[in-house]
Design an enzyme around this catalytic site. Sequence first.
Site: not given
Length: 462
Positions: A33, A51, A115, A441
């Site tokens: 990474e 978010k 990479g 419910h």
Amino acid sequence: MADYDVIIIGGGPGGYVCAIRCAQLGLKTAVVEGRETLGGTCLNVGCIPSKALLHASHMLHEAQHNFAAMGLKGKTQSVDWKQMLTYKQETIDQNTAGVSFLLKKNKVDHIKGWGKITAKGEVTVGSDKHTAKNIVIATGSEPSALKGVEVDEKVVVTSTGALELNKVPKTLAVIGAGVIGLELGSVYARLGSDVTVIEFLDHITPGMDSETAKVLQRTLKKQGLKFILNAAVQSVEASKTKAKLTYEDRKKNEIHTMDADVVLVATGRRPFTDNLGFTDLGGEMTERGQVKTDAHWKTNIDGIYAIGDVIEGPMLAHKAEDEGMGVAEVLAGNHGHVNYGVIPGVIYTTPEVASVGKTEEQLKEEGVDYKIGKFSFKGNGRAKAVHQGDGFVKILADKTTDRILGCHLIGPSAGDLIHEICVAMEFGASAQDVAMTCHAHPTFSEAMREAALACGGGAIHA
Ligand code: NAI
């Protein structure tokens, strides 16, 4: 002997999930990474930070618009932007640290750096060469460039810059009424920006069920977002603090300009393969610049596989994760499978929008005889109690067999509710199967059951 069974290039949702599954299946695994932290675009500059800002700005909107009606009094809330960005960063940090922990726990090596595939079974990172029996490309995507528009990530921004502006802009022009444009446009509209969304097509969210798209546009308009449709942005000229945007009204063939403090370019993303070395080795790409794979994610080069945004299909974190798990199974000698017909899509506006399976437009085009079961959240007691009665659930089922073919909804917690239908579709369920399942419910999910009932004998609360 190779250093690893598998080296995965890219530590986003596709790559890290693939790595964990590979390790669980007994393969010696490493993830390469280049970013400082794991998690890819999604965790660092995409799904997760957006978010956090959607949540914070939604709370502000609730406080300003809905608290008084519920008998909640107090000062009008105002925005401490710096603190909101700190909260966003803390959310990112918790998530990326979590991925790091998971890789360690599963004994996956994390190789830091960019990479490059330098030979079959060889990945070079800086001056180090690492070898593996198999390589998985999971390098993701990046915002695609728009001709005539130069991004500086300050005044003219992609989603990355839009998540860390130095202040809330007075005016924001958003190019593209896709998922990114609408989610980030919503954030800034709630924080007080005057937001205009400019879209090339005559409708928003291309590919979405058109009835749902119309209701979403109407709802966002009520929230203050302005839309200019049928407009092709041609150029953006930016100074240090302002931008002038030029677009063509495609219906009238007229050229218009508009000023904005910030311009968000949200016109799609493209696969990220810079400096990957794959094509140098004879790796095949599609016409759209994606790494070409077969049905089991194998490229034309033995021992090289690819998953996620860098290959064909919707650019969604959960699609990448599923492919990551699928390819791990293949590499371990098992069967890997992804059901591409049941991949949900969610837009995290308020209300949320969610869909899975076929749209009505697709069914018509395919000549399928279908029926519609529809239910409005206005008939759902829980939704009314929390002022979220806008929106509906629409289930599409085969007219003869009653098998569920698709579901489209706009309303409270739509992004969670859709999974009931995803599971039903995985099991080849009929609308009646959902209709006969007891739903608690009072929950929003009763609207799903009512829509399923409407496919047959009729909804109760409609
Ligand atoms: P998009 O492909 O969803 O929408 C881009 C929009 O820009 C289209 O409506 C297109 O017609 C319009 N457009 C293109 N050129 C234009 C021009 N010159 N002038 C005006 N309009 C123009 O792309 P977006 O929103 O950038 O998202 C990229 C990817 O990221 C998508 O695949 C999306 O699925 C994914 N994503 C998913 C999220 C989610 O699942 N909630 C959140 C954010 C991104």
